[in-house]
Motif scaffolding. Structure first.
Motif, PDB file in Angstrom:
ATOM      1  N   PHE A  25       0.705  -1.086  -0.102  1.00 24.64           N
ATOM      2  CA  PHE A  25      -0.040  -0.007   0.132  1.00 24.64           C
ATOM      3  C   PHE A  25       0.853   1.283  -0.214  1.00 24.64           C
ATOM      4  O   PHE A  25       1.920   1.279   0.566  1.00 24.64           O
ATOM      5  N   LEU A  26       0.219   2.260  -0.444  1.00 22.60           N
ATOM      6  CA  LEU A  26       1.095   3.481  -0.665  1.00 22.60           C
ATOM      7  C   LEU A  26       0.916   4.524   0.490  1.00 22.60           C
ATOM      8  O   LEU A  26      -0.003   4.284   1.241  1.00 22.60           O
ATOM      9  N   ALA A  27       1.932   5.403   0.649  1.00 24.92           N
ATOM     10  CA  ALA A  27       2.052   6.143   1.983  1.00 24.92           C
ATOM     11  C   ALA A  27       0.727   7.026   1.987  1.00 24.92           C
ATOM     12  O   ALA A  27       0.400   7.234   3.098  1.00 24.92           O
ATOM     13  N   ASP A  28       0.172   7.380   0.854  1.00 23.45           N
ATOM     14  CA  ASP A  28      -1.022   8.309   1.133  1.00 23.45           C
ATOM     15  C   ASP A  28      -2.540   7.702   1.206  1.00 23.45           C
ATOM     16  O   ASP A  28      -3.519   8.483   1.221  1.00 23.45           O
ATOM     17  N   SER A  29      -2.616   6.190   1.541  1.00 22.84           N
ATOM     18  CA  SER A  29      -3.562   5.532   1.934  1.00 22.84           C
ATOM     19  C   SER A  29      -3.670   5.673   3.346  1.00 22.84           C
ATOM     20  O   SER A  29      -2.835   4.942   3.780  1.00 22.84           O
ATOM     21  N   TYR A  30      -4.613   5.998   3.837  1.00 26.39           N
ATOM     22  CA  TYR A  30      -4.527   6.237   5.475  1.00 26.39           C
ATOM     23  C   TYR A  30      -5.567   5.231   6.061  1.00 26.39           C
ATOM     24  O   TYR A  30      -5.671   4.990   7.261  1.00 26.39           O
ATOM     25  N   GLY A  31      -6.574   5.027   5.619  1.00 27.37           N
ATOM     26  CA  GLY A  31      -7.628   4.303   6.114  1.00 27.37           C
ATOM     27  C   GLY A  31      -7.695   2.895   6.797  1.00 27.37           C
ATOM     28  O   GLY A  31      -7.040   1.824   5.837  1.00 27.37           O
ATOM     29  N   TYR A  32      -7.888   2.755   7.939  1.00 30.80           N
ATOM     30  CA  TYR A  32      -7.845   1.349   8.428  1.00 30.80           C
ATOM     31  C   TYR A  32      -6.454   0.544   8.395  1.00 30.80           C
ATOM     32  O   TYR A  32      -6.341  -0.761   8.047  1.00 30.80           O
ATOM     33  N   PHE A 124      -8.410  -3.200  -2.920  1.00 29.57           N
ATOM     34  CA  PHE A 124      -9.299  -2.909  -4.352  1.00 29.57           C
ATOM     35  C   PHE A 124      -8.987  -1.440  -4.797  1.00 29.57           C
ATOM     36  O   PHE A 124      -8.654  -1.590  -6.192  1.00 29.57           O
ATOM     37  N   LEU A 125      -8.881  -0.432  -3.751  1.00 33.43           N
ATOM     38  CA  LEU A 125      -8.688   0.628  -4.342  1.00 33.43           C
ATOM     39  C   LEU A 125      -7.192   1.236  -4.681  1.00 33.43           C
ATOM     40  O   LEU A 125      -6.908   2.198  -5.049  1.00 33.43           O
ATOM     41  N   HIS A 126      -6.584   0.131  -4.078  1.00 30.80           N
ATOM     42  CA  HIS A 126      -4.943   0.330  -4.130  1.00 30.80           C
ATOM     43  C   HIS A 126      -4.855   0.328  -5.824  1.00 30.80           C
ATOM     44  O   HIS A 126      -4.056   0.942  -6.362  1.00 30.80           O
ATOM     45  N   TYR A 127      -5.454  -0.692  -6.332  1.00 34.35           N
ATOM     46  CA  TYR A 127      -5.220  -0.924  -7.856  1.00 34.35           C
ATOM     47  C   TYR A 127      -6.311   0.028  -8.673  1.00 34.35           C
ATOM     48  O   TYR A 127      -5.861   0.640  -9.644  1.00 34.35           O
ATOM     49  N   TYR A 145      -8.737   7.990   2.149  1.00 35.74           N
ATOM     50  CA  TYR A 145      -9.187   7.321   3.681  1.00 35.74           C
ATOM     51  C   TYR A 145     -10.217   6.525   3.453  1.00 35.74           C
ATOM     52  O   TYR A 145     -11.450   7.195   3.116  1.00 35.74           O
ATOM     53  N   ALA A 146     -10.234   5.205   3.122  1.00 30.98           N
ATOM     54  CA  ALA A 146     -11.363   4.291   2.590  1.00 30.98           C
ATOM     55  C   ALA A 146     -11.775   5.114   1.365  1.00 30.98           C
ATOM     56  O   ALA A 146     -11.088   4.957   0.470  1.00 30.98           O
TER      57      ALA A 146
END
Length: 336
Positions: A25-32, A124-127, A145-146
């Motif tokens: 996961f990338l650094a700017d994905s923050y949720g959960y 899923f949202l990563h891709y 965030y999610a």
């Protein structure tokens, strides 16, 4: 609803797959995510709004009900090789939905309830979004965030073009932007004085908008673009206090009320007090006014009016600041 056995199994699967998926996961994905928080996302967004003039604020409509199973399973199989974990995940995804009348509906999209769901949605949202942004718009900072996300842009034209591209990208992944929660916003302040209809947005309980703030180095007020607790969050917190019905709990002592309120207040102050804590004043005033009404109903000597009861609670805040969490932080507010 998942059974207790399903919930236990989901937690076991989560413990297996999280260490494998977390590093991708990338650094700017923050949720959960472990060691990441909503406040981290708010802080990053705050600083980027000072550097970029425009924001594309987007929300994915019904994310958890519309995740395509085949696309999700393809992403899972790319990273997870544990056969029993794959078997459980596929079983949970494809379990039919049971309606109230007992009939069942086959599911081809959507995720079940439970502890493993946020990780699957993040994958899923990563891709669908994160990796796509890194690949196609690596020069634009973003935050997700999610299912709530922001992209910082340099111009209105760039934001409009990106919105169209992202709409097409989400459609490829069988997702849809929320029509009313997706907007382009101008980050207006003393240095950016353009006239545009949208100059504020809400994100994770904070409202970002033009505000007067005091510059630390010379104590001068200037117009900045900054976050503070949103009106919606304030309304929700007031409703939470109101639902406790403390004004009528005259059988309780102030110490009893403090034990009920303090854990809630500490959480709110810790989160919403990080940026512009003074914006919490309407909530703290409401808490104090609740205590005043309680005192009026509790003690006969205060029943004739709120002034004496207000003076009593105010004096208590001075003499016993440790009693309530907001008094401990010096956030006393007003009492009448």
């Amino acid at each position: 609803m998942p059974t207790v056995a399903d919930r236990v199994a989901q937690m076991v699967v989560k413990q297996v797959i999280e260490p494998i998926l977390e590093p991708i996961f990338l650094a700017d994905s923050y949720g959960y995510r472990p060691k990441k928080s909503a406040l981290d996302a708010v802080g990053a967004t705050r600083e980027r709004c000072w550097k970029y003039d425009w924001i594309l604020e987007f929300d994915i409509k019904g994310l958890f009900d519309n995740i395509d199973h085949e696309l999700l399973l393809r992403a899972i199989r790319k990273h997870i090789t544990c056969k029993w974990a794959l078997l459980y995940i596929e079983r949970w995804l494809k379990a039919p939905m049971v309606k109230e009348d007992g009939t069942t509906i086959e599911r081809h999209c959507g995720t079940p309830q439970g502890g493993v769901v946020p990780i699957l949605a993040n994958l899923f949202l990563h891709y669908a979004f994160d990796a796509w942004m890194a690949r196609t718009h690596s020069d634009l900072p973003w935050c997700r965030y999610a299912d709530d996300g922001l992209v910082h842009c340099r111009s209105e034209q760039e934001a409009k073009a990106l919105k169209a591209e992202l709409q097409a990208r989400l459609a490829e992944c069988h997702l849809e932007m929320h029509p009313t929660k997706t907007r382009i916003v101008y980050c207006k302040d003393d240095n950016r004085r353009g006239q545009y209809p949208n100059v504020k947005f809400d994100f994770l309980g904070y409202c970002f908008r033009p505000r007067k703030v005091r510059r630390m180095r010379d104590n001068v007020l200037f117009g900045g673009f900054n976050p503070a607790v949103s009106s919606a969050a304030l309304n929700h917190m007031r409703a939470t206090v109101r639902d406790l019905n403390l004004r009528r709990q005259t059988q309780l002592s102030l110490q009893d009320i403090a034990r009920m309120l303090n854990p809630i207040l500490r959480g709110w102050i810790g989160y919403y007090g990080r940026y512009a804590p003074s914006a919490l004043s309407p909530l703290l005033r409401y808490v104090n006014q609740t205590l005043v009404v309680w005192a009026q109903r509790k003690f006969k000597r205060f029943q004739r009016g709120a002034t004496l009861a207000g003076q009593f609670i105010e004096r208590l805040a001075t003499e016993r600041p440790d009693l309530f969490a907001h008094w401990q932080f010096g956030m006393t507010g007003t009492f009448v």
